[in-house]
Structures are given as C-alpha cells and as structure tokens.
Design a protein around this motif. Structure first.
Motif, PDB file in Angstrom:
ATOM      1  N   ALA A  16      39.260-113.997  90.259  1.00  0.00           N
ATOM      2  CA  ALA A  16      38.131-113.371  90.364  1.00  0.00           C
ATOM      3  C   ALA A  16      38.181-111.825  89.975  1.00  0.00           C
ATOM      4  CB  ALA A  16      37.782-113.310  91.929  1.00  0.00           C
ATOM      5  N   GLN A  17      39.555-111.144  90.062  1.00  0.00           N
ATOM      6  CA  GLN A  17      39.580-109.935  89.537  1.00  0.00           C
ATOM      7  C   GLN A  17      39.208-110.059  88.001  1.00  0.00           C
ATOM      8  OE1 GLN A  17      43.722-109.216  90.863  1.00  0.00           O
ATOM      9  NE2 GLN A  17      42.843-108.048  92.659  1.00  0.00           N
ATOM     10  N   ALA A  35      36.757-115.427  94.634  1.00  0.00           N
ATOM     11  CA  ALA A  35      37.621-114.608  95.288  1.00  0.00           C
ATOM     12  C   ALA A  35      38.366-115.011  96.468  1.00  0.00           C
ATOM     13  CB  ALA A  35      37.126-113.307  95.449  1.00  0.00           C
ATOM     14  N   CYS A  36      37.495-115.904  97.335  1.00  0.00           N
ATOM     15  CA  CYS A  36      38.092-116.390  98.722  1.00  0.00           C
ATOM     16  C   CYS A  36      39.124-117.577  98.310  1.00  0.00           C
ATOM     17  CB  CYS A  36      36.840-117.096  99.291  1.00  0.00           C
ATOM     18  SG  CYS A  36      35.846-115.799 100.015  1.00  0.00           S
ATOM     19  N   ASP A  41      40.627-117.839  94.708  1.00  0.00           N
ATOM     20  CA  ASP A  41      41.299-117.381  93.863  1.00  0.00           C
ATOM     21  C   ASP A  41      41.208-116.021  93.448  1.00  0.00           C
ATOM     22  OD1 ASP A  41      42.881-117.153  91.665  1.00  0.00           O
ATOM     23  OD2 ASP A  41      42.426-118.941  90.686  1.00  0.00           O
ATOM     24  N   TYR A  42      41.843-115.305  94.079  1.00  0.00           N
ATOM     25  CA  TYR A  42      41.478-113.618  93.915  1.00  0.00           C
ATOM     26  C   TYR A  42      41.989-113.046  92.711  1.00  0.00           C
ATOM     27  CZ  TYR A  42      46.401-112.408  94.919  1.00  0.00           C
ATOM     28  OH  TYR A  42      47.685-112.051  94.575  1.00  0.00           O
ATOM     29  N   LYS A  43      42.806-113.793  91.819  1.00  0.00           N
ATOM     30  CA  LYS A  43      43.461-113.218  90.530  1.00  0.00           C
ATOM     31  C   LYS A  43      42.305-113.672  89.426  1.00  0.00           C
ATOM     32  CE  LYS A  43      48.223-113.412  91.349  1.00  0.00           C
ATOM     33  NZ  LYS A  43      49.670-113.761  90.856  1.00  0.00           N
ATOM     34  N   CYS A 102      37.195-124.701  91.484  1.00  0.00           N
ATOM     35  CA  CYS A 102      38.448-123.754  91.209  1.00  0.00           C
ATOM     36  C   CYS A 102      39.675-124.687  90.693  1.00  0.00           C
ATOM     37  CB  CYS A 102      38.833-122.906  92.273  1.00  0.00           C
ATOM     38  SG  CYS A 102      37.264-121.607  92.621  1.00  0.00           S
ATOM     39  N   ASP A 107      35.514-110.302  86.956  1.00  0.00           N
ATOM     40  CA  ASP A 107      34.925-108.998  87.314  1.00  0.00           C
ATOM     41  C   ASP A 107      35.135-108.079  86.214  1.00  0.00           C
ATOM     42  OD1 ASP A 107      33.849-109.189  89.836  1.00  0.00           O
ATOM     43  OD2 ASP A 107      35.691-108.474  91.144  1.00  0.00           O
ATOM     44  N   ASP A 109      32.513-113.301  94.266  1.00  0.00           N
ATOM     45  CA  ASP A 109      32.912-112.918  95.487  1.00  0.00           C
ATOM     46  C   ASP A 109      33.341-114.205  96.173  1.00  0.00           C
ATOM     47  OD1 ASP A 109      32.268-110.216  95.148  1.00  0.00           O
ATOM     48  OD2 ASP A 109      30.526-110.345  96.172  1.00  0.00           O
ATOM     49  N   SER A 110      32.748-115.317  96.026  1.00  0.00           N
ATOM     50  CA  SER A 110      32.994-116.560  96.679  1.00  0.00           C
ATOM     51  C   SER A 110      34.402-117.208  95.903  1.00  0.00           C
ATOM     52  CB  SER A 110      31.931-117.565  96.764  1.00  0.00           C
ATOM     53  OG  SER A 110      30.874-117.110  97.329  1.00  0.00           O
TER      54      SER A 110
END
Length: 80
Positions: free
Chosen positions: A71-72, A64-65, A67-69, A36, A75, A61-62
């Motif tokens: 990950a969004q 997202a832990c 860097d959630y932005k 990341c 998706d 999902d991992s």
C-alpha cells in the motif's frame, strides 16, 4: 498479471462496495484477501495505473489492512 485481469478484479471489488449489505461487505474483504494473496500485488505499477483509471485509489486504504508495504508503494506510484 495482465492489466485486463487486474481491471476485472477491481471491477468486482468496486461492485461489491456499491451494495450496503453485510454479505457484500463480507465478499469484498474475502475477495480482497484473495486479490492480495494471488499475485495481484506483484505488478504494482500496473495496479496503480488501473486504480487511477478506475478512480479507485481509495482501495489502497483497504489494501493497507492486508499488506501495508504494498500500500505504501502504491501510494508513491499513484502520486507520481
């Protein structure tokens, strides 16, 4: 990042998940942190394609832990 570099990194992550040892899980999370931070999340389009091709969409999902932005966005790219 090139697609080949991303695919190689994904292969390493997937191999570390196949083992159930604590050392492998620790390696997975440490490698994912490097993944990341080292610019693999810059080209999300290429990453999303590689995730689908490697059947590794569950790795979002991992991610997202850490860097959630990103990950969004991944998706959204994977679903489109």
């Amino acid at each position: 990042m090139s697609k080949l570099q991303i695919e190689s990194a994904l292969e390493i992550l997937l191999q570390s998940l196949q083992s159930n040892s604590v050392m492998s899980k620790t390696f997975f999370w440490n490698y994912l942190k490097v993944f990341c931070k080292e610019g693999f999340l810059v080209d999300l389009q290429t990453l999303s394609i590689a995730l689908v091709e490697k059947q590794a969409v569950f790795l979002i999902d991992s991610i997202a832990c850490l860097d959630y932005k990103a990950a969004q966005q991944l998706d959204i790219l994977v679903l489109s």
